[in-house]
Design an enzyme around this catalytic site. Structure first.
Site, PDB file in Angstrom:
ATOM      1  N   LYS A   1     -10.964 -24.437 -39.781  1.00  7.88           N
ATOM      2  CA  LYS A   1     -12.194 -24.952 -39.150  1.00  7.88           C
ATOM      3  C   LYS A   1     -12.331 -26.454 -39.389  1.00  7.88           C
ATOM      4  CE  LYS A   1     -16.091 -23.349 -40.875  1.00  7.88           C
ATOM      5  NZ  LYS A   1     -15.192 -22.989 -41.872  1.00  7.88           N
TER       6      LYS A   1
ATOM      7  N   THR B   1      -9.875 -28.480 -40.204  1.00  6.40           N
ATOM      8  CA  THR B   1      -8.749 -29.091 -39.494  1.00  6.40           C
ATOM      9  C   THR B   1      -9.100 -29.297 -38.022  1.00  6.40           C
ATOM     10  OG1 THR B   1      -7.205 -27.999 -41.003  1.00  6.40           O
ATOM     11  CG2 THR B   1      -6.294 -28.800 -38.931  1.00  6.40           C
TER      12      THR B   1
ATOM     13  N   ARG C   1     -18.108 -31.445 -45.377  1.00  5.36           N
ATOM     14  CA  ARG C   1     -18.513 -31.183 -46.762  1.00  5.36           C
ATOM     15  C   ARG C   1     -17.471 -31.711 -47.740  1.00  5.36           C
ATOM     16  NH1 ARG C   1     -18.549 -24.976 -46.624  1.00  5.36           N
ATOM     17  NH2 ARG C   1     -16.884 -25.462 -45.172  1.00  5.36           N
TER      18      ARG C   1
ATOM     19  N   LYS D   1      -8.126 -20.796 -52.249  1.00  2.00           N
ATOM     20  CA  LYS D   1      -8.418 -21.238 -50.893  1.00  2.00           C
ATOM     21  C   LYS D   1      -7.853 -22.623 -50.574  1.00  2.00           C
ATOM     22  CE  LYS D   1     -12.152 -21.183 -47.526  1.00  2.00           C
ATOM     23  NZ  LYS D   1     -11.909 -22.457 -46.881  1.00  2.00           N
TER      24      LYS D   1
ATOM     25  N   ALA E   1     -21.099 -21.548 -48.399  1.00  2.00           N
ATOM     26  CA  ALA E   1     -21.770 -20.941 -47.245  1.00  2.00           C
ATOM     27  C   ALA E   1     -22.042 -19.450 -47.422  1.00  2.00           C
ATOM     28  CB  ALA E   1     -20.939 -21.151 -45.992  1.00  2.00           C
TER      29      ALA E   1
ATOM     30  N   PHE F   1     -17.335 -20.982 -43.240  1.00  2.00           N
ATOM     31  CA  PHE F   1     -16.974 -19.618 -42.841  1.00  2.00           C
ATOM     32  C   PHE F   1     -17.315 -19.343 -41.375  1.00  2.00           C
ATOM     33  CE2 PHE F   1     -17.662 -19.037 -47.567  1.00  2.00           C
ATOM     34  CZ  PHE F   1     -16.315 -19.093 -47.863  1.00  2.00           C
TER      35      PHE F   1
ATOM     36  N   PHE G   1      -1.089 -21.804 -35.032  1.00  2.00           N
ATOM     37  CA  PHE G   1      -0.265 -21.851 -36.241  1.00  2.00           C
ATOM     38  C   PHE G   1       1.212 -21.819 -35.827  1.00  2.00           C
ATOM     39  CE2 PHE G   1      -4.131 -21.165 -38.345  1.00  2.00           C
ATOM     40  CZ  PHE G   1      -3.969 -21.119 -39.720  1.00  2.00           C
TER      41      PHE G   1
ATOM     42  N   TRP H   1      -3.087 -29.218 -35.825  1.00  2.00           N
ATOM     43  CA  TRP H   1      -2.306 -29.171 -37.071  1.00  2.00           C
ATOM     44  C   TRP H   1      -0.949 -29.856 -36.861  1.00  2.00           C
ATOM     45  CZ3 TRP H   1       2.377 -27.271 -38.749  1.00  2.00           C
ATOM     46  CH2 TRP H   1       2.548 -27.177 -40.128  1.00  2.00           C
TER      47      TRP H   1
END
Length: 559
Positions: A73, A75, A96, A107, A275, A303, A384, A412
């Site tokens: 998200k 990214t 954030r 994570k 979150a 999230f 991806f 990405w």
């Protein structure tokens, strides 16, 4: 094909002096505090200066229910901001700050990935400008003042068994969840049960991110309820005379941080509440600052749309007076397969059947944004390297069949160029689509009704069950005048339900609320569901095991 790691890409980037980046925002150097060559803080008083410029358009980035590794998200938000810059728009991104706990846990960081990153990523993911440390210091100063007050005679009659304020540390440390302190000699204080939260779960962090300026920060700090007296009355920070000292620790931290993306787009990175526990958005000051100086601002909320986006819209927007002009909903092949029942270890293999089975989860998040909040949205399929053409084609085809706006995001691998398709659709939505933004509930509803509205409208629950303890707490909150506040639901991020094993789009389920607490300074009530904890733990193999630094101070292993 061998891919470069995020840190390799970041370390090879041609980073500019932060002064050059800030010039793009038309901010003078007098209003900057340099933190080395590549980071700066900007005076929040700039928001009070009159300007003919209209506030920039706000683009919210959210997602579907994620896999444990997250779905890119941040990214995507960075890549879309770079894409808008590439299209000739005056754009910035507002994000954030990462917490150290997840960075060293499972994570990872929150600086984006691949060729859509904010830099210097090592600094951002580690100590940055010290904001989170300052928040921890303010939190723990209050904790020390509370226990000292009791030790020095307890004039306010604080009941040590009903102290709700906990200490904090910015690390995943399960050993500190529940402790007993003050033991030993009489001079060591009053023995009592205590515990630590991770710093980003502290109410100080939530207040920090919702405050409009230093005066508002101080006022909010003064309203914090730290526990209850022997008579059952709430005890506040104002009664302990601690708000001034706490605000003093936070005065520099409150200035928004500015860095840059790999492509030189200005990036405001400031504040970072979790979150699934708090409201999961960057600071109001940073978002407004970005809108003050840019024509287009891309931001994100933690999230899925059931957590961060709901809280962004029902809490942050309500308190700050801002609203999104468009929403990007990030979906990945991996997360759709995960929601379709594929185990985490098998997500890299093609599985069209599971992919289709996971699509209802995406549709629920789209409905939340477009039908509940009535905002225009586009689904960004975050590509991806392991995704196959058939998988990407299937998502696109199914979305179009159901009338869902969809665009492929390849940020990405290709940075801003890979986000142009999404950015163009965002611009079209801003110019052409209807925006009838509304909240999921009204503030004057009773607390239980507000929680039910969120559960039924946003999660798709049949009903909400309240434990006896939660019902008692709600009655006490409403009696004490805390009934007309927004609700912040603490819930697992992996499911629309309060059970993280129920993936996809479950039906006929109930949400169980086990406790409801007041964050009076932040201005919301927290409804706790499931097994949510405010202090995470490290996994069996923490990311910390791979992180190192060489003799020249170059960090490796940071993703």
């Amino acid at each position: 094909m061998e891919f470069k790691s995020d840190i390799q890409i970041a370390q090879e980037a041609a980073i500019k002096n932060i002064g050059e980046i800030v010039k793009k925002l038309n901010i003078s150097e007098e209003e900057m505090d340099y933190y080395g060559k590549y980071k700066a803080k900007i005076s929040y008083n700039l928001l009070k200066e009159k300007t003919d410029k209209k506030p920039g358009k706000l683009i919210l980035t959210t997602a579907i229910n994620p896999t444990p590794a997250g779905e890119g998200k941040t990214t995507t938000a960075i890549g879309v901001a770079d894409a808008l810059s590439k299209l000739g728009k005056n754009a910035s991104v507002a994000l954030r700050e990462p917490s150290l706990g997840p960075v060293f846990g499972v994570k990872g960081g929150a600086a984006g990935g691949g060729y859509a990153q904010v830099i210097p990523m090592e600094d951002i993911n580690l100590h940055f400008t010290g904001d989170i440390h300052a928040i921890g210091a303010a939190n723990n100063l209050l904790a020390a003042i509370i226990d000292n007050h009791i030790y020095q005679g307890n004039e306010l009659n604080i009941d040590p068994r009903r102290i709700t304020w906990r200490r904090c540390v910015d690390m995943n440390d399960r050993q500190l969840r529940s402790i007993v302190d003050g033991i030993g000699a009489k001079t060591n204080g009053m023995p009592r049960e205590d515990g630590f939260d991770i710093t980003v779960a502290s109410e100080v962090m939530a207040i920090f991110c919702l405050a409009n300026d230093i005066e508002d920060l101080k006022e909010r700090l003064s309203k914090i309820v730290i526990g209850y007296s022997f008579q059952g009355e709430p005890v506040t920070v104002k009664q302990l005379k601690a708000e001034g000292a706490m605000a003093a620790l936070l005065k520099d931290a409150l200035k928004p941080n500015v860095v840059q993306t790999l492509e030189g787009t200005p990036a405001f990175i400031h504040g970072g509440p979790f979150a699934n526990i708090a409201h999961g958005c960057n600071s109001v000051i940073a978002t407004k600052m970005a809108m003050h100086f840019s024509d287009y601002v891309v931001t994100e909320a933690g999230f899925g749309a059931d957590l961060g986006a709901e809280k962004f819209l029902d809490i942050k927007c309500r308190m700050s007076g801002i609203k999104p002009d468009a929403v990007v909903i990030v979906a990945t092949v991996r997360a759709l397969k995960y929601n379709g029942g594929v185990p985490k270890k098998e997500l890299n293999g093609e599985n069209l059947e599971a992919l289709e089975k996971g699509l209802p989860n995406l549709l629920k998040h789209v409905e939340n944004i477009t039908k509940v909040f009535k905002l225009p949205a586009v689904v960004a399929i975050n590509k991806f390297p392991t995704d196959t053409k058939d998988e990407l084609d299937l998502i696109t085809k199914k979305c179009k069949e159901l009338g869902v706006n969809v665009a492929l995001s390849d940020v990405w691998a290709n940075g801003g160029e890979g986000g142009v398709e999404v950015a163009k659709e965002v611009l079209r939505l801003i110019d052409e689509a209807e925006n009838n933004f509304t909240y999921a509930y009204e503030l004057d509803l009773p607390i239980k009704e507000k929680i039910k509205a969120i559960a039924q409208k946003i999660y798709g629950a049949e009903d909400v069950e309240f434990t006896k303890a939660a019902s008692k707490q709600i009655s006490e909150l409403e009696k004490n005048g805390f009934g007309n506040v927004p609700i912040c639901v603490a819930k697992t991020q992996y499911s629309l339900t309060d059970d993280q094993t129920k993936l996809g789009r479950p039906e006929g389920f109930k949400i169980t609320v086990r406790e409801v607490n007041i964050s009076a300074g932040a201005g919301f009530a927290v409804a706790v569901t499931g097994q949510i904890m405010k202090m995470p733990g490290l996994p069996k193999v923490p990311a910390a095991e791979k992180i190192d630094v060489d003799k020249d101070g170059v960090i490796t292993g940071l993703f």
